[in-house]
Design a protein around this motif. Structure first.
Motif, PDB file in Angstrom:
ATOM      1  N   ASN A  16       0.839  -1.186   0.000  1.00 21.99           N
ATOM      2  CA  ASN A  16       0.000   0.000   0.000  1.00 21.99           C
ATOM      3  C   ASN A  16       0.879   1.243   0.000  1.00 21.99           C
ATOM      4  O   ASN A  16       1.126   1.825   1.048  1.00 21.99           O
ATOM      5  CB  ASN A  16      -0.925  -0.003   1.217  1.00 21.99           C
ATOM      6  CG  ASN A  16      -1.893   1.152   1.185  1.00 21.99           C
ATOM      7  OD1 ASN A  16      -1.958   1.892   0.215  1.00 21.99           O
ATOM      8  ND2 ASN A  16      -2.640   1.315   2.262  1.00 21.99           N
ATOM      9  N   PRO A  17       1.342   1.698  -1.188  1.00 22.24           N
ATOM     10  CA  PRO A  17       2.208   2.862  -1.227  1.00 22.24           C
ATOM     11  C   PRO A  17       1.589   4.097  -0.606  1.00 22.24           C
ATOM     12  O   PRO A  17       2.289   4.983  -0.143  1.00 22.24           O
ATOM     13  CB  PRO A  17       2.458   3.074  -2.723  1.00 22.24           C
ATOM     14  CG  PRO A  17       2.233   1.749  -3.344  1.00 22.24           C
ATOM     15  CD  PRO A  17       1.158   1.096  -2.496  1.00 22.24           C
ATOM     16  N   ALA A  18       0.265   4.197  -0.567  1.00 20.06           N
ATOM     17  CA  ALA A  18      -0.361   5.357   0.061  1.00 20.06           C
ATOM     18  C   ALA A  18       0.023   5.434   1.532  1.00 20.06           C
ATOM     19  O   ALA A  18       0.078   6.513   2.110  1.00 20.06           O
ATOM     20  CB  ALA A  18      -1.874   5.302  -0.089  1.00 20.06           C
ATOM     21  N   PHE A  33       3.716   7.833  -4.893  1.00 19.34           N
ATOM     22  CA  PHE A  33       2.766   7.980  -5.997  1.00 19.34           C
ATOM     23  C   PHE A  33       3.330   7.346  -7.267  1.00 19.34           C
ATOM     24  O   PHE A  33       2.639   6.608  -7.965  1.00 19.34           O
ATOM     25  CB  PHE A  33       2.448   9.465  -6.211  1.00 19.34           C
ATOM     26  CG  PHE A  33       1.483   9.727  -7.331  1.00 19.34           C
ATOM     27  CD1 PHE A  33       0.185   9.242  -7.292  1.00 19.34           C
ATOM     28  CD2 PHE A  33       1.871  10.487  -8.420  1.00 19.34           C
ATOM     29  CE1 PHE A  33      -0.715   9.494  -8.325  1.00 19.34           C
ATOM     30  CE2 PHE A  33       0.977  10.751  -9.451  1.00 19.34           C
ATOM     31  CZ  PHE A  33      -0.316  10.252  -9.404  1.00 19.34           C
ATOM     32  N   LYS A  36       3.174   3.605  -7.086  1.00 29.09           N
ATOM     33  CA  LYS A  36       1.822   3.094  -7.326  1.00 29.09           C
ATOM     34  C   LYS A  36       1.577   2.926  -8.819  1.00 29.09           C
ATOM     35  O   LYS A  36       0.835   2.034  -9.230  1.00 29.09           O
ATOM     36  CB  LYS A  36       0.793   4.046  -6.694  1.00 29.09           C
ATOM     37  CG  LYS A  36      -0.613   3.575  -6.751  1.00 29.09           C
ATOM     38  CD  LYS A  36      -0.855   2.446  -5.798  1.00 29.09           C
ATOM     39  CE  LYS A  36      -2.332   2.128  -5.766  1.00 29.09           C
ATOM     40  NZ  LYS A  36      -2.617   0.934  -5.032  1.00 29.09           N
ATOM     41  N   ASP A  37       2.179   3.788  -9.654  1.00 34.41           N
ATOM     42  CA  ASP A  37       2.097   3.703 -11.114  1.00 34.41           C
ATOM     43  C   ASP A  37       0.653   3.704 -11.612  1.00 34.41           C
ATOM     44  O   ASP A  37       0.255   2.887 -12.433  1.00 34.41           O
ATOM     45  CB  ASP A  37       2.849   2.471 -11.625  1.00 34.41           C
ATOM     46  CG  ASP A  37       3.081   2.518 -13.130  1.00 34.41           C
ATOM     47  OD1 ASP A  37       3.085   3.621 -13.703  1.00 34.41           O
ATOM     48  OD2 ASP A  37       3.245   1.438 -13.733  1.00 34.41           O
ATOM     49  N   ASP A  38      -0.148   4.648 -11.087  1.00 35.48           N
ATOM     50  CA  ASP A  38      -1.560   4.723 -11.450  1.00 35.48           C
ATOM     51  C   ASP A  38      -2.048   6.148 -11.245  1.00 35.48           C
ATOM     52  O   ASP A  38      -2.177   6.593 -10.100  1.00 35.48           O
ATOM     53  CB  ASP A  38      -2.363   3.747 -10.577  1.00 35.48           C
ATOM     54  CG  ASP A  38      -3.852   3.777 -10.867  1.00 35.48           C
ATOM     55  OD1 ASP A  38      -4.285   4.434 -11.835  1.00 35.48           O
ATOM     56  OD2 ASP A  38      -4.594   3.135 -10.110  1.00 35.48           O
ATOM     57  N   ALA A  41      -4.790   6.886  -8.718  1.00 37.11           N
ATOM     58  CA  ALA A  41      -4.563   6.678  -7.279  1.00 37.11           C
ATOM     59  C   ALA A  41      -4.939   7.960  -6.547  1.00 37.11           C
ATOM     60  O   ALA A  41      -4.082   8.712  -6.077  1.00 37.11           O
ATOM     61  CB  ALA A  41      -3.116   6.287  -7.023  1.00 37.11           C
TER      62      ALA A  41
END
Length: 153
Positions: A16-18, A33, A36-38, A41
Motif C-alpha cells: 500500500n504505497p499510500a 505515488f 503506485k504507477d496509477d 490513485a
C-alpha cells in the motif's frame, strides 16, 4: 528492529504505497505515488484535485476525458527503463522540512524519449502531504488543474 518486524513493515509499504505518504517529507509522497504507477490513485490527491479528477472520470464514462495522457510520464507511451532516470527533489528545503508550512514543491526529472521536468505542488491536508497540482516545464507545457477544469471537447 528484528528482521521479521522489518520485513513486515516493508511488505506493508510495498502493498500500500499510500501508507508511505509522509507528514514531514513531500518527496516521499511523490515517490510513493510513482511507485503506485496509477494516475487514478486518488488517495494521493488533495481535495480539489481529487474532485476534478473524479468529475472527469464520471463525465467521460467509457470515453477519454479531459486527461488523455499519463501526466506522470508526460505522454501516452513510455520509454523502456524510464523509471531508472527518475530524480525527485524538494525545491525548497525550508518549506519541505518545516512542520509549520502547508505547501511544498517537488521537482521530478526523468527521460521519457526526451528530458522531462514536472513540478508537483503539494499541500498538507489532515497531516499528510497530498498532490494539489502538477505542471510540465518542458516541451508542450501544461497544468493538471487547468486541464481538468476545462470543458469536455
Amino acid at each position: 528492529m528484528n528482521r521479521v518486524a522489518l520485513a513486515a513493515l516493508a511488505l506493508v509499504c510495498l502493498a500500500n504505497p499510500a501508507a508511505a505518504q509522509s507528514a514531514t517529507d513531500p518527496v516521499e509522497t511523490v515517490r510513493a505515488f510513482y511507485a503506485k504507477d496509477d494516475i487514478g490513485a486518488v488517495g494521493f490527491y488533495a481535495t480539489r484535485l481529487r474532485a476534478l479528477y473524479e468529475r472527469d472520470r464520471r463525465e467521460a464514462g467509457n470515453e477519454v476525458g479531459r486527461l488523455d495522457f499519463a501526466f506522470t510520464v508526460n505522454g501516452q507511451d513510455t520509454e523502456a527503463n524510464w523509471q531508472k532516470t527518475l530524480q525527485l527533489v524538494a525545491l525548497s528545503d525550508d518549506v519541505a522540512l518545516s512542520d509549520d508550512h502547508e505547501r511544498a514543491q517537488v521537482q521530478a526529472t526523468f527521460r521519457n524519449f526526451t528530458p522531462q521536468d514536472l513540478r508537483y505542488d503539494l499541500v498538507r491536508e489532515d497531516g499528510r502531504w497530498l498532490i494539489a497540482d502538477v505542471r510540465s516545464m518542458t516541451g508542450q507545457t501544461w497544468d493538471l488543474v487547468t486541464i481538468l477544469s476545462s470543458k469536455l471537447p
